[in-house]
Design an enzyme around this catalytic site. Structure first.
Site, PDB file in Angstrom:
ATOM      1  N   GLU A  42       0.819  -1.213   0.000  1.00  0.00           N
ATOM      2  CA  GLU A  42       0.000   0.000   0.000  1.00  0.00           C
ATOM      3  C   GLU A  42       0.854   1.265   0.000  1.00  0.00           C
ATOM      4  O   GLU A  42       0.514   2.247  -0.656  1.00  0.00           O
ATOM      5  CB  GLU A  42      -0.956  -0.003   1.195  1.00  0.00           C
ATOM      6  CG  GLU A  42      -2.084  -1.013   1.080  1.00  0.00           C
ATOM      7  CD  GLU A  42      -2.889  -0.858  -0.193  1.00  0.00           C
ATOM      8  OE1 GLU A  42      -3.004   0.272  -0.699  1.00  0.00           O
ATOM      9  OE2 GLU A  42      -3.377  -1.880  -0.697  1.00  0.00           O
ATOM     10  N   CYS A 197     -13.854   2.645 -14.796  1.00  0.00           N
ATOM     11  CA  CYS A 197     -14.216   4.055 -14.584  1.00  0.00           C
ATOM     12  C   CYS A 197     -12.935   4.879 -14.488  1.00  0.00           C
ATOM     13  O   CYS A 197     -12.635   5.511 -13.489  1.00  0.00           O
ATOM     14  CB  CYS A 197     -15.056   4.201 -13.316  1.00  0.00           C
ATOM     15  SG  CYS A 197     -15.883   5.805 -13.167  1.00  0.00           S
ATOM     16  N   CYS A 203     -17.276   4.340 -20.877  1.00  0.00           N
ATOM     17  CA  CYS A 203     -18.700   4.170 -20.600  1.00  0.00           C
ATOM     18  C   CYS A 203     -19.371   3.170 -21.551  1.00  0.00           C
ATOM     19  O   CYS A 203     -20.368   2.547 -21.185  1.00  0.00           O
ATOM     20  CB  CYS A 203     -19.411   5.518 -20.676  1.00  0.00           C
ATOM     21  SG  CYS A 203     -18.746   6.763 -19.541  1.00  0.00           S
ATOM     22  N   CYS A 206     -19.408  -0.031 -19.830  1.00  0.00           N
ATOM     23  CA  CYS A 206     -19.609   0.009 -18.375  1.00  0.00           C
ATOM     24  C   CYS A 206     -20.966  -0.563 -17.975  1.00  0.00           C
ATOM     25  O   CYS A 206     -22.005  -0.181 -18.533  1.00  0.00           O
ATOM     26  CB  CYS A 206     -19.500   1.448 -17.873  1.00  0.00           C
ATOM     27  SG  CYS A 206     -19.716   1.585 -16.085  1.00  0.00           S
ATOM     28  N   CYS A 212     -25.627   5.780 -13.422  1.00  0.00           N
ATOM     29  CA  CYS A 212     -24.601   6.826 -13.322  1.00  0.00           C
ATOM     30  C   CYS A 212     -25.196   8.199 -13.621  1.00  0.00           C
ATOM     31  O   CYS A 212     -25.587   8.501 -14.756  1.00  0.00           O
ATOM     32  CB  CYS A 212     -23.454   6.533 -14.284  1.00  0.00           C
ATOM     33  SG  CYS A 212     -22.099   7.713 -14.161  1.00  0.00           S
TER      34      CYS A 212
END
Length: 353
Positions: A42, A197, A203, A206, A212
């Site tokens: 991380e 995204c 899109c 998607c 959305c």
DNA sequence: CACACGTGGGA
DNA sequence: TTCCCAAGTGT
């Protein structure tokens, strides 16, 4: 209204989970429960692309298999392993946090959110990531991916760094979070942001366009809204490479400035382009100068650094003091350098790796 | 809270 | 070439 949002959140949660199962992303730090290694991954991945951090993760996990190994390491070695990855404060904080874990938590990685969050270099995002991935604790991650997804889905058009907007994003992240599988959910939503995204959205493929708000209002290209970055400051570095036989003189950068903890040569910074004869008017010791013709330029997040180099053969008995070390050319590879110095050394054929 | 902090990659 | 970043944090 609240019920509507809750239903929408549930739909989003399920669709992202399904998308995730159809788009697996194997990575070395996936499917492990070792909190130390999850933490390591991380920190490395903060503001860093997966592909760029990949080999660094493998190198660190091999060099420092446990938190104790990292705590016992010398900071110069940690920075050498970090060399080229950028944002070096991450490495220094991680090293300090490893020692914090040894001293405060008896070498055992903390297993509750607040303790994890107390580690140096661990903010809200990283604490949530570790807590959910390693311990299955129900904390929603809010990173750049999550911000992008939620602002678009819910049509949040304000500047995302403003406190109220950020609070509403955090609240939505909590609402969307799958409390039964927080780790899996957090990974899924970040993957969705990284691959579906994306900043330049996809899109057309998607599964969430029906849900959305930004898509419906044709605002996907304008959400999330960020503030305009300030123009970059230009800096002019003139490096004097003092040398004597096979030794080069280097010094660790210690000021609160870029590249803290990394090594460099004798530096004369100028506010603008200068001729070498002006720059070298007041050198600390006698030397014979040879000016390099190549100039180096590096664009950083908030500044543009121009660097020129001059070789300075030490002629008298006096040596550089005040933190400078004479290092044999063959041992230069033991030290971590900024990219711009590394490029110069490579051009000069100094063996660095 | 605005800003600094690195580097490499894609459009 | 230029711009925008990429799994943020500390001050």
């Amino acid at each position: 209204m609240e019920t509507a949002n809750r239903n929408k959140s549930e739909t989003i949660r399920k669709k992202i989970q399904q998308w995730s199962e159809e788009n697996p992303r194997p990575m070395p730090w996936r499917s492990i429960k070792n909190p130390y290694l999850i933490w390591l991954s991380e920190i490395i991945l903060q503001q860093t692309r997966v592909m760029q951090g990949w080999d660094y993760y493998l190198k660190f996990s091999e060099s420092y298999p446990t938190v104790k190994d990292l705590a016992d390491a010398h900071i110069d070695d940690v920075l050498k392993n970090w060399e080229g990855l950028g944002y070096y404060q991450r490495a220094r904080n991680m090293h300090a946090a490893a020692q914090q874990i040894v001293s405060t938590f008896e070498g055992r990685f903390p297993d509750d959110y607040d303790s994890i969050r107390s580690l140096k270099g661990v903010g809200d995002y990283t604490a949530s990531a570790i807590a959910s991935f390693a311990y299955g604790l129900p904390h929603a991650v809010v990173d750049g991916n999550v911000i992008r997804i939620l602002t678009r889905l819910f049509g949040i058009s304000g500047i995302i760094t403003s406190a109220p907007v950020r609070r509403s994003i955090d609240a939505l992240a909590d609402e969307v979070l799958d409390k039964d599988r927080p780790g899996k959910h957090n990974q899924a939503i970040m993957d969705f942001g990284a691959m579906q995204c994306t900043p330049a959205p996809r899109c057309e493929s998607c599964p969430l366009t029906a849900d959305c708000s930004a898509f419906k209002d044709n605002l996907v290209g304008q959400i999330p809204l960020k503030k305009k970055p300030r123009p970059k400051r230009e800096r002019f570095f003139y490096y004097i490479v003092f040398h004597q036989e096979e030794d080069l003189y280097i010094k660790k950068r210690s000021q609160k400035d870029v590249w803290e903890g990394l090594y460099e040569f004798y530096l004369i910074e100028q506010p603008e382009v200068r001729d070498w004869h002006q720059v070298v008017e007041h050198l600390p010791i006698p030397c014979d100068l040879e000016y390099e013709t190549a100039h180096y330029k590096q664009t950083l997040s908030h500044q543009i650094i121009h660097a020129r180099f001059a070789l300075a053969a030490i002629t008298g008995d006096r040596l550089l003091k005040e933190g400078y070390s004479a290092v044999n050319k063959k041992k230069m590879r033991n030290f971590a350098f900024p990219k711009i110095v590394d490029c110069y050394l490579r051009d000069k054929g100094v063996n660095l790796n």
